[in-house]
Every structure is written in structure tokens, then in C-alpha cells.
Design an enzyme around this catalytic site. Structure first.
Site, mmCIF file in Angstrom:
data_model
loop_
_atom_site.group_PDB
_atom_site.id
_atom_site.type_symbol
_atom_site.label_atom_id
_atom_site.label_comp_id
_atom_site.label_asym_id
_atom_site.label_seq_id
_atom_site.Cartn_x
_atom_site.Cartn_y
_atom_site.Cartn_z
ATOM 1 N N TRP A 150 0.795 -1.233 0.000
ATOM 2 C CA TRP A 150 0.000 0.000 0.000
ATOM 3 C C TRP A 150 0.825 1.279 0.000
ATOM 4 O O TRP A 150 0.262 2.367 -0.033
ATOM 5 C CB TRP A 150 -0.942 0.014 1.214
ATOM 6 N N LYS A 174 -3.196 -8.339 -7.475
ATOM 7 C CA LYS A 174 -3.992 -7.962 -6.316
ATOM 8 C C LYS A 174 -3.366 -6.756 -5.632
ATOM 9 O O LYS A 174 -2.273 -6.846 -5.074
ATOM 10 C CB LYS A 174 -4.096 -9.107 -5.300
ATOM 11 N N GLU A 177 -5.297 -4.173 0.169
ATOM 12 C CA GLU A 177 -6.695 -3.890 0.549
ATOM 13 C C GLU A 177 -6.877 -2.447 1.020
ATOM 14 O O GLU A 177 -7.955 -1.885 0.922
ATOM 15 C CB GLU A 177 -7.179 -4.885 1.613
ATOM 16 N N SER A 228 5.690 -7.709 3.284
ATOM 17 C CA SER A 228 6.420 -8.039 4.504
ATOM 18 C C SER A 228 7.183 -9.357 4.377
ATOM 19 O O SER A 228 6.831 -10.223 3.576
ATOM 20 C CB SER A 228 5.433 -8.128 5.671
ATOM 21 N N GLU A 249 10.192 -8.886 -3.029
ATOM 22 C CA GLU A 249 10.819 -7.645 -2.565
ATOM 23 C C GLU A 249 10.245 -7.387 -1.192
ATOM 24 O O GLU A 249 9.082 -7.011 -1.058
ATOM 25 C CB GLU A 249 10.535 -6.497 -3.541
ATOM 26 N N LEU A 250 11.060 -7.659 -0.171
ATOM 27 C CA LEU A 250 10.551 -7.617 1.195
ATOM 28 C C LEU A 250 11.078 -6.389 1.915
ATOM 29 O O LEU A 250 11.448 -5.420 1.276
ATOM 30 C CB LEU A 250 10.913 -8.926 1.897
ATOM 31 N N GLU A 381 11.738 -3.984 11.172
ATOM 32 C CA GLU A 381 11.236 -2.941 10.274
ATOM 33 C C GLU A 381 9.981 -2.324 10.894
ATOM 34 O O GLU A 381 9.027 -3.028 11.209
ATOM 35 C CB GLU A 381 10.910 -3.538 8.911
HETATM 36 P P1 ADP Z 1 1.254 -5.170 5.610
HETATM 37 O O1 ADP Z 1 1.062 -6.061 6.796
HETATM 38 O O2 ADP Z 1 2.115 -3.996 5.838
HETATM 39 O O3 ADP Z 1 -0.029 -4.785 4.969
HETATM 40 P P2 ADP Z 1 1.677 -7.439 3.953
HETATM 41 O O4 ADP Z 1 2.922 -8.130 3.556
HETATM 42 O O5 ADP Z 1 0.766 -8.148 4.898
HETATM 43 O O6 ADP Z 1 2.076 -6.042 4.533
HETATM 44 O O7 ADP Z 1 0.813 -7.080 2.660
HETATM 45 C C1 ADP Z 1 1.330 -6.865 1.368
HETATM 46 C C2 ADP Z 1 0.392 -7.466 0.352
HETATM 47 O O8 ADP Z 1 0.333 -8.874 0.556
HETATM 48 C C3 ADP Z 1 -1.044 -6.988 0.419
HETATM 49 O O9 ADP Z 1 -1.567 -6.917 -0.888
HETATM 50 C C4 ADP Z 1 -1.721 -8.081 1.215
HETATM 51 O O10 ADP Z 1 -3.105 -8.180 0.976
HETATM 52 C C5 ADP Z 1 -1.006 -9.291 0.692
HETATM 53 N N1 ADP Z 1 -1.042 -10.460 1.579
HETATM 54 C C6 ADP Z 1 -1.121 -10.480 2.931
HETATM 55 N N2 ADP Z 1 -1.147 -11.748 3.386
HETATM 56 C C7 ADP Z 1 -1.073 -12.563 2.314
HETATM 57 C C8 ADP Z 1 -1.038 -13.980 2.120
HETATM 58 N N3 ADP Z 1 -1.089 -14.817 3.138
HETATM 59 N N4 ADP Z 1 -0.948 -14.453 0.864
HETATM 60 C C9 ADP Z 1 -0.872 -13.615 -0.188
HETATM 61 N N5 ADP Z 1 -0.909 -12.278 -0.071
HETATM 62 C C10 ADP Z 1 -1.003 -11.743 1.147
HETATM 63 MG MG MG Z 2 0.120 -8.003 6.840
#
Ligand code: ADP
Ligand code: MG
Length: 485
Positions: A150, A174, A177, A228, A249-250, A381
Site C-alpha cells: 500500500w 492484487k 486492501e 512483509s 521484494e521484502l 522494520e
Molecule cells: P502489511 O502487513 O504492511 O499490509 P503485507 O505483507 O501483509 O504487509 O501485505 C502486502 C500485500 O500482501 C497486500 O496486498 C496483502 O493483501 C497481501 N497479503 C497479505 N497476506 C497474504 C497472504 N497470506 N498471501 C498472499 N498475499 C497476502
Molecule cells: Mg500483513
């Protein structure tokens, strides 16, 4: 209230569940739109559409020059609508409007770059010891599942879509959200610029319900993820079942390293810019500020004095330099780290919610100093406007501290002696090093990390490689091919 359906097979439609989820303006905490809540059934439709476009729809067979032209037309549409996109990005993510404008310009540049690169993907002729022509041909990897965060909503979509489309791949993307709006606005132009139905599908929804099914789907050949570390690990595990190609890319905990001979004013500004840009919600944030002892105290004081004057405000106001964090969840996560930091180190600036705003997820730009590199605020982080300042005595110690982290995305080095600066460049175990600067990012240059910051590279020619397979072709020129039998 505007409702944003998802975009599958060239059409906008509600999700199979018929449910919608709210999307917020983090500066007012108000709902600004509702978006289709995608589930595995929608991923199924998205992958089916992408598969059909790839396997029988003719997208990989379009000429590279035509794919390039389509991307250039899309870039043009983005430039024409830049003001609107920047405003929407700003409202939805909380980033200052001036930064949102940069992001939208960079988004268009990314489509332009890959539009230009599409017909410059080249193979090889291999000098085999045979009367033959041996070739290495480049072909698209297939259907790409793309999951993005995001912090730079439309720009991250461009980093994923542009190289994939140039390569001839079809996509199921995707968005996060929290911030799905701008990419859905862009989707409305895809048909007009010439992207056939099914080539790009935008499935909206949450990570578990809409992201995980993309990663697990056997019809997806490759998954590209930015987000993440925790989710990156889950994705890699899940993708192993179907042997998908994976690029990740984490996060990062990037050191921004200041030697005593650095230009002092530039250093102070560079330290603040490195960690506070985009409210610190940047994977390459210079969140560990390493300062050489002779200038350490002076630097902490100067940074803190300046940090206290950073203008927080409504994201749409042009004078605003820092907006709210993206969401309540992120606000709470960062606020919890502020409490951890107060126990682990000394506080020089900020340290709490910016109270002048009655609402909105504002956090003061915060500087902790005398931080030990083993402290949580130096290891984990935070993804918010929180700096950990750490002193060091010499180059060897700077290198040791800088590399003492599970991450390896980026680093910056500030010193006038370029010979010594280059020594640091070689010693740092990271994918990106800036010298006498931090954060500028160019589509022409590779982006990605070492160690737990992931693998694979985005941008430049490296970015398109990740969407290509290499096929060996052997053309025999002997009348009698070699054989034993
Ligand atoms: P944050 O916690 O900062 O939102 P995330 O790594 O959880 O960072 O989110 C990055 C992206 O990965 C978002 O598009 C999120 O919806 C998606 N995401 C989160 N959990 C999963 C999962 N288990 N499998 C696939 N995509 C995911
Ligand atoms: Mg998350």
C-alpha cells in the site's frame, strides 16, 4: 459513496461473494469508497481469463512492437489524468500531494520504459562445436500473479504490470486492501489503449482470502510479491507446491551512514529525507542512522531540531511535508514501537501521536539516539517515521553494524573522500547503495535486496528478465544427423 468493482476478463464486476469492503482516507478516518471483496472464486475467474488470454488469446503472439505501443498509450493516459490520479492516491494513502504527483509521473515513466524495451528483448546465438545453429530464445513465463503493498499503490502496480506485459505475460494483480483505488481507475483505460480482455485482471480483496489463492493456483506460473518478510516466507512456501517462479521484494532496515567528513548540512537533510519520506512507509527507509563519533552529538541535535519543524498536515495541502500513516492498523503498529523505543534508547524528537490533529493517523517524526544495534527498534522494520541513531568509531565498526541485520535491501554512505566511500560500497551486503544521497529511484536501474530483503530484481532490463523463460533451440545443419544406431 463510490463503489469500485474488480476488473476481470475486461469487465468490471462485483465479487462472487457480493461483499464489499471499506476503503479509508487516513487523514479523516472516513470511508471514501467501497471495493469488491474478492475470494478464491474471483481468483479462479481471473486466472482462467489470464490463462485463456495467454494460451489461446494471442497476447504472447502479438508483436513486441505492438505490446510496446500499448504500454506507451497507457503511459500517455496516465500523464493526461495525472492530477486526478495523484489526488486519489493522496486521499487514499495519506501521502502528501507533492509526493503523490512524483509517484504518478514515475508510474507513467515505468510504462514508457517497458514500452520502449518490449522490442529490445534479445536472444543469443550460442557458438556450439557442431555444424548447427544454436539459439537461446526468450519467451514469456506465462501467467503472472502479482501481489503489491500500500505504500506506493499505483507505482507498485506499474513495476509489476509493465515488465510482465512487455514480456508477453498475462497478469492477475492484487492491490493492497488499503489502497486499491488508483489501479482500478487505470484499469478502465486498458481496453481503450488496446489491452485485450484477460491480459490484465485486477482482483481486489484481502491477503488471506484473495492473495493466498493466487499464490496457490496451479494456473499461475510465476508470483511476484512486494510486502512483509512474514508474508514473503508464506508465499515462498505455498508457491513450492506448484513450483512457481518467485520473486520477492521484502522489507529492510537500511543503514544511512554518515562519516565525519560528510557535508554537514546535506547530511542532516539526507538523514531526515532518508527516513521520513512517505511518512517512513518505504521499504528502503534509512531507518538506522549510523553517525561517526566526532559529529554524532551535533548531528543528533541538528536532526532533531529540524525534525520538530517538519510540516505535518492534510495530505492534499501543498505545503504538507508529512501526512498520516496509511491505516489504523499501521498507526497502532508504529505507536507500539514508539513505546518499545522509549525503553530501549533515548528520545530526541517526536515519540507520539501528533496531537494537533483531532483525527487521522498522524505520528510525529521520531528520532531515538544512543540506540544499540541489538535493540528491537534497530532490528525490526517499523515502516513509519521512526529513526534509530547509532554512533560508530571507525570504518570497520560502521561496516560491522551496517551488515549486522537480517535485511539487505539498501544503504547509503555519506563522505567526501570518494576512495573511502567506494570501500564502503563494496563492503555493504545490500542490493542498492547510494553515495551522498538516499532514496532517488530510477526505472533504468535495478531494484531489489540481498538476504531477507528478498530476491529477484525489478526495473531496468533486470525487471523484464524475471518474466522471461529461456528456450534452447538447436538446428542441425548436417545432412546426416549424429546417431549411434
Ligand atoms: P502489511 O502487513 O504492511 O499490509 P503485507 O505483507 O501483509 O504487509 O501485505 C502486502 C500485500 O500482501 C497486500 O496486498 C496483502 O493483501 C497481501 N497479503 C497479505 N497476506 C497474504 C497472504 N497470506 N498471501 C498472499 N498475499 C497476502
Ligand atoms: Mg500483513
Amino acid at each position: 459513496m463510490k463503489r469500485y468493482p474488480m476488473y476481470v476478463n475486461g469487465e468490471f464486476a462485483a465479487g462472487e461473494s457480493g461483499k464489499w469492503f471499506p476503503v479509508y482516507d487516513p487523514s479523516t478516518e472516513e470511508v471514501i469508497a467501497e471495493v469488491a471483496d474478492g475470494s478464491a472464486a474471483d481468483v479462479e475467474r481471473g486466472v482462467a481469463a489470464a490463462r485463456a488470454a495467454f494460451d489461446s488469446g494471442g497476447w504472447p503472439q502479438t508483436t513486441a512492437v505492438e505490446r510496446g505501443r500499448i504500454l506507451l498509450r497507457l503511459a500517455e493516459k496516465i500523464r493526461q489524468n495525472a492530477a486526478h490520479l495523484a489526488e486519489l492516491e493522496c486521499r487514499n494513502s495519506g501521502k502528501p500531494i507533492v509526493e503523490a504527483e512524483f509517484d504518478i509521473a514515475d508510474t507513467a515513466s515505468c510504462f514508457e520504459y517497458y514500452g520502449g524495451l518490449a522490442n529490445k528483448i534479445m536472444g543469443h546465438v550460442n557458438p556450439v562445436p557442431e555444424n548447427a545453429i544454436s539459439l537461446a530464445m526468450k519467451e514469456p513465463v506465462g501467467v503472472a500473479g502479482q501481489i503489491i503493498p500500500w505504500n506506493y499503490p499505483l507505482l507498485m502496480a506499474a513495476w509489476k504490470l509493465a515488465p510482465a506485459l512487455a514480456a508477453g505475460c498475462c497478469c492477475v494483480l492484487k492491490p493492497a486492501e488499503q489502497t486499491p483505488l488508483t489501479v482500478l481507475e487505470m484499469a478502465a483505460w486498458l481496453t481503450e489503449v488496446g489491452v485485450p480482455p484477460g491480459v490484465v485482471n485486477i482482483v481486489t480483496g484481502f491477503g488471506e482470502s484473495a492473495g493466498a489463492p493466487i499464490v496457490a493456483h496451479p494456473g499461475v506460473d510465476k508470483v511476484a510479491f512486494t510486502g512483509s518478510v512474514e508474508v514473503g516466507k508464506q508465499i515462498m512456501r505455498s508457491a513450492s507446491d506448484t513450483l512457481k517462479r518467485v520473486t520477492l521484494e521484502l522489507g529492510g532496515k537500511s543503514p544511512n551512514i554518515f562519516f565525519a567528513d560528510a557535508d554537514f548540512e546535506a547530511a542532516v537533510d539526507g538523514a531526515l529525507f532518508g527516513v521520513f519520506i512517505n511518512q517512513g512507509e518505504v521499504c528502503s527507509a534509512g531507518s538506522r542512522i549510523l553517525v561517526e563519533r566526532p559529529v554524532y552529538k551535533k548531528m543528533v541535535e541538528a536532526m532533531s531540531a529540524k525534525a520538530k519543524k517538519i510540516r505535518l498536515g492534510p495530505p492534499l495541502a501543498r505545503e504538507t511535508k508529512m501526512g498520516p500513516l496509511v491505516s489504523k492498523e499501521q498507526f497502532e503498529r508504529v505507536a507500539a514501537y514508539l513505546e518499545v523505543g522509549k525503553k530501549e534508547a533515548k528520545l530526541a524528537a517526536g515519540g507520539g501521536r501528533a496531537k494537533e490533529f483531532g483525527r487521522g493517523y498522524y505520528i510525529e517524526p521520531t528520532i531515538f539516539y544512543d540506540v544499540d544495534n541489538s535493540a528491537r527498534i534497530a532490528r525490526e522494520e517499523i515502516f513509519g517515521p521512526v529513526a534509530a541513531v547509532i554512533p560508530f568509531d571507525n570504518e570497520a565498526e560502521a561496516i560491522r553494524i551496517a551488515n549486522d541485520t537480517p535485511y539487505g535491501l539498501a544503504a547509503a554512505v555519506w563522505r567526501r573522500d570518494i576512495f573511502k566511500a567506494f570501500r564502503m560500497v563494496k563492503a555493504l551486503r545490500v542490493g542498492i547503495v547510494w553515495v551522498n544521497h538516499m532514496q532517488p529511484t530510477f526505472v533504468e536501474a535495478p531494484w531489489g535486496g540481498y538476504k531477507h530483503s528478498g530476491f529477484g530484481r525489478e526495473l531496468g532490463p533486470w525487471g523484464i528478465e524475471e518474466y522471461l523463460e529461456t528456450k534452447q533451440v538447436h538446428i542441425n545443419l548436417n545432412e546426416q544427423p549424429i546417431g549411434w544406431y
